[in-house]
Design a protein around this motif. Structure first.
Motif, mmCIF file in Angstrom:
data_model
loop_
_atom_site.group_PDB
_atom_site.id
_atom_site.type_symbol
_atom_site.label_atom_id
_atom_site.label_comp_id
_atom_site.label_asym_id
_atom_site.label_seq_id
_atom_site.Cartn_x
_atom_site.Cartn_y
_atom_site.Cartn_z
ATOM 1 N N UNK A 15 -12.705 105.557 -18.683
ATOM 2 C CA UNK A 15 -12.199 106.772 -19.317
ATOM 3 C C UNK A 15 -11.216 107.485 -18.392
ATOM 4 N N UNK A 16 -11.584 107.550 -17.105
ATOM 5 C CA UNK A 16 -10.694 108.183 -16.127
ATOM 6 C C UNK A 16 -9.373 107.417 -16.040
ATOM 7 N N UNK A 17 -9.468 106.077 -16.038
ATOM 8 C CA UNK A 17 -8.245 105.260 -15.958
ATOM 9 C C UNK A 17 -7.354 105.493 -17.178
ATOM 10 N N UNK A 18 -7.995 105.545 -18.355
ATOM 11 C CA UNK A 18 -7.221 105.810 -19.572
ATOM 12 C C UNK A 18 -6.502 107.146 -19.469
ATOM 13 N N UNK A 19 -7.250 108.136 -18.951
ATOM 14 C CA UNK A 19 -6.655 109.454 -18.764
ATOM 15 C C UNK A 19 -5.486 109.393 -17.792
ATOM 16 N N UNK A 20 -5.654 108.596 -16.710
ATOM 17 C CA UNK A 20 -4.572 108.465 -15.736
ATOM 18 C C UNK A 20 -3.327 107.896 -16.404
ATOM 19 N N UNK B 285 -3.941 101.573 -7.851
ATOM 20 C CA UNK B 285 -4.092 101.491 -9.302
ATOM 21 C C UNK B 285 -2.825 101.947 -10.038
ATOM 22 N N UNK B 286 -2.231 103.000 -9.528
ATOM 23 C CA UNK B 286 -1.109 103.575 -10.281
ATOM 24 C C UNK B 286 0.131 102.689 -10.200
ATOM 25 N N UNK C 261 -1.833 110.510 -18.419
ATOM 26 C CA UNK C 261 -1.273 111.557 -17.559
ATOM 27 C C UNK C 261 0.124 111.187 -17.080
#
Lengths: 400, 348
Positions: free
Chosen positions: A334-339, A172-173, A342
């Motif tokens: 939401x987690x992806x947005x946070x990633x 993903x990253x 980040x």
């Protein structure tokens, strides 16, 4: 002025959320009263876990709503820097407060002397305006492609599944780093992707309506015309950027309803892109499972069109797992947005969204905790709420 | 079985080719090349200077040709630069242009040259991969037993108090992304202001000298997320097994509860978690990138972030090949393992 004690801080924070508490109370009392008539939604209130999750989710939903539209809950501006407030601990009096200013930084100041509490509240508006909508778009893409892949099988399925697995094989990253950099944005690739992804909801709606009403031209024609006109208007307003000189600059400015800031659009597209292959796989699996049922065979015998069977026979009958997954997937978005935040990708660095705030806060984490902890706990509680809600829904939907 | 593995290997190779081409395409877009030229050459270069810099180094030729060169199926370029210097793809490491081999790509074992570390990519890659392998191994050693025990304890008596509290714990940890749990762990255990000060908030030293003090937090951060997820899957599988007919038979025969769990239920309940554990490894990879960035541990994830940030093309391609191989081979292993563990599938 004296700094606030912990109890005073908690009381003041709770008071600041007053509109949210009131709205939550209304929702809960209303839902409890009409529980029997509300179907699956009403049954959430039978399971304590589901209810707790639901409470967390609507807490953030209302916070985002009041902070985003009415500017209510936040005490200060999320972007303004105030001299003398740098890295101040929670409850510090506001330096140079004038009449009408809120007299404290409730959760302290960050490294750039901005109010942590207000940034957290404003951040919820950003997160909750992107994550659910991106999930919804992901669903449109996943359903529109997953249904035919599962229903027809064969080459369509092989090709689409290969494509989905290809995207899923990307870390993903790495994908984010390839898609969401200023250089790539300059090439316009995210805009092309937006142009592709945003057409799916329109296609989905048109096919949905057409497959049902194609035998009733009097209903069908106006219905589809309205959908198309409204849909395409929104579509071109979204992807066109009047006056920026890019390839999408053809739409007349007078008809352009809104311009989404470049950063937000790219982040949105990235989240849709990462989510849709998984939704595709879920949808395909469910279709494969359901298409052997008798009611599908009955519809085939009646001579219904393939799309009618897919959208009006199969889709409604797999709604249970899809609704549960929808909740989980908003959490994942939401987690992806946070990633993204980040790693400092996409949204501008001063943006108050939770990921970016954690990113700025973590650099001084061993000395000043509060700037990173506030958004971290917000993100955690929202995702946890969505997970618990999904769990409650799953439990309740399995009961019959 | 042999055909199945062969077909999967074929799909794997096609996937890897497509993926690396996508990465190649994205990193070779002009704005990215311009950034590369400016970071490698000089930040104040004019547009023409950037163009000649790229021309001289063979970056502006057609995409497919360059990709072929990287793969090693097209002869490497030899460009006579406008600055009088002749550069060849296969002579990047300072060897003589005339003596350079004709092909130098991945097929020849040449993973290219990292523009950022000024070293052959493969050298950097293996070093960083070793560091991350160690981190992931520690995380897995912690994750698997803890997750299985939690899942079995929770699943053996569905609805009991143990089940409720353990399930809540696993939902909580699987809802916490690494950048949140890492931040919270640092705040609690490592902060110099209010924390317990048991561990270090940075794992830079752990690269050469891993100790309990500097390595616990990164391992815990990675493990927590997977523990929750694997525990939930184990619980689901355990509750399913516990309602099976043969468990009821055993109970009616008068077998003690302990024996039912250990001898009858456990083995069947562990088939599903096996697949989950193996498929969790690619997800660990994402977790590793976040954790390494947060704790400044310079492994594979850190390398990914660095090379993506600096548009280090050869390095990024190497990174993506390795991650694709990891993702696809874990899928293959989980499929094969599932067949071996589950006799019902083997027979049919």
């Amino acid at each position: 002025m004296e700094p606030l004690s912990w109890i005073e801080i908690i009381v003041r924070v709770l008071y600041q959320f007053l509109p949210v508490w009131l709205s939550m109370a209304v929702v809960f009392i209303g839902s409890m009263a009409f529980k029997k008539r509300l179907g699956l939604y009403g049954r959430i209130f039978d399971s304590p876990i589901g209810m707790f999750g639901f409470a967390l989710v609507i807490f953030w939903a209302f916070t985002a709503f009041y902070a985003g539209f009415f500017d209510l809950i936040a005490t200060h501006d999320a972007l303004s820097q105030v001299s003398g407030m740098k890295n101040k601990s929670p409850g510090t009096p506001y330096a140079g407060a004038e009449a009408g200013d809120y007299p404290y930084y409730l959760l302290g100041g960050d490294t750039l002397a901005r109010d942590v509490f207000s940034r957290m509240v404003k951040g919820s508006a950003i997160v909750l305006s992107i994550a659910p909508l991106a999930t919804l778009f992901g669903y449109c893409v996943g359903i529109t492609l997953g249904l035919p892949a599962g229903y027809y099988g064969g080459r369509v399925d092989t090709f689409l599944s290969f494509l989905a697995n290809l995207i899923l094989a990307f870390p993903v990253i790495l994908l984010f780093y390839l898609l969401v950099t200023p250089e790539i944005i300059a090439t316009g690739i995210p805009m092309y992707m937006a142009a592709v992804f945003f057409i799916f909801p329109i296609v989905f709606l048109v096919v949905l309506l057409n497959s049902r009403y194609h035998v009733l031209p009097k209903v069908r024609t106006p219905l589809i015309s309205i959908t198309l006109i409204l849909g395409l208007w929104l579509y071109f307003s979204t992807i066109s950027e009047s006056g920026r000189g890019t390839w999408v600059d053809f739409w007349p400015g007078a008809l352009d309803l809104f311009n989404i800031p470049g950063g937000v659009l790219v982040v949105f597209i990235a989240v849709v892109f990462v989510n849709s292959p998984t939704i595709f796989r879920i949808m395909r699996g469910l279709t494969l499972d359901v298409k052997t049922r008798d009611y599908v065979a009955a519809a085939q015998t009646r001579g219904e069109t393939a799309w009618y069977i897919m959208l009006w026979e199969i889709l409604p009958n797999v709604r249970g797992p899809l609704i549960v997954d929808f909740c989980l997937r908003i959490g994942y978005a939401t987690i992806l947005l946070g990633t993204l935040g980040f790693f400092g990708l996409g949204l501008p660095p001063e943006s108050p969204d939770w990921g970016s705030t954690i990113n700025t806060g973590r650099k001084l984490l061993s000395v000043y905790l509060h700037p990173a902890l506030a958004p971290a706990f917000s993100l955690l509680s929202l995702v946890l709420g969505l997970n618990l809600l999904a769990d409650g829904l799953r439990e309740e939907s399995l009961k019959d | 079985m042999g055909m199945f593995i062969l077909r999967r290997l074929g799909v794997m190779i096609i996937t890897a080719l497509c993926l690396t081409f996508v990465v190649f395409f994205m990193t070779n877009l002009y704005p990215n090349l311009e950034k590369l030229a400016k970071t490698q050459g000089n930040f104040r270069m004019s547009e023409e200077q950037v163009a000649t810099w790229l021309d001289n180094r063979g970056y502006t030729r057609p995409m497919l040709v360059k990709y072929g060169e990287w793969l090693g199926v097209v002869p490497g370029f030899v460009v006579e630069g406008t600055d009088g210097e002749t550069r060849a793809r296969c002579a990047r490491l300072g060897s003589d242009v005339a003596e350079a081999p004709r092909f130098c790509g991945v097929l020849q074992g040449d993973w290219g040259y990292s523009s950022q570390f000024k070293e052959p990519s493969s050298k950097v890659l293996w070093k960083r991969l070793g560091l991350t392998g160690f981190l992931m191994l520690c995380a897995l050693i912690l994750t698997i037993p803890v997750a299985l025990v939690i899942g079995i304890l929770a699943g053996m008596r569905e609805g009991s108090k143990t089940d409720r509290s353990l399930s809540t714990f696993s939902i909580l940890t699987s809802a916490t992304p690494e950048y949140v749990s890492g931040v919270v762990l640092i705040a609690v255990f490592a902060s110099s202001a209010v924390g317990l000060k048991w561990f270090k908030g940075s794992a830079t030293k752990a690269m050469t000298d891993a100790s309990f003090e500097n390595f616990t937090l990164p391992v815990l951060t990675i493990a927590l997320f997977s523990i929750g997820y694997i525990a939930r899957m184990t619980r689901a599988s355990m509750t399913e097994v516990m309602t099976a007919q043969y468990i009821r038979t055993a109970r009616l025969k008068g077998v003690s509860f302990q024996n039912i769990v250990v001898k009858h239920a456990l083995r069947n309940a562990l088939i599903a978690p096996f697949t989950v554990i193996v498929l969790q490894i690619p997800y660990l990879l994402t977790g590793v990138v976040i954790t390494e960035t947060l704790f400044n541990y310079k492994g594979f994830g850190w390398l990914l972030v660095q090379s993506a940030g600096n548009n280090d093309i050869d390095m990024l391609l190497g990174v993506s090949v390795i991650s694709v191989v990891i993702v696809l081979s874990t899928q293959l292993i989980s499929d094969i393992g599932y067949v071996f563990l589950n006799p019902r599938i083997r027979i049919s």
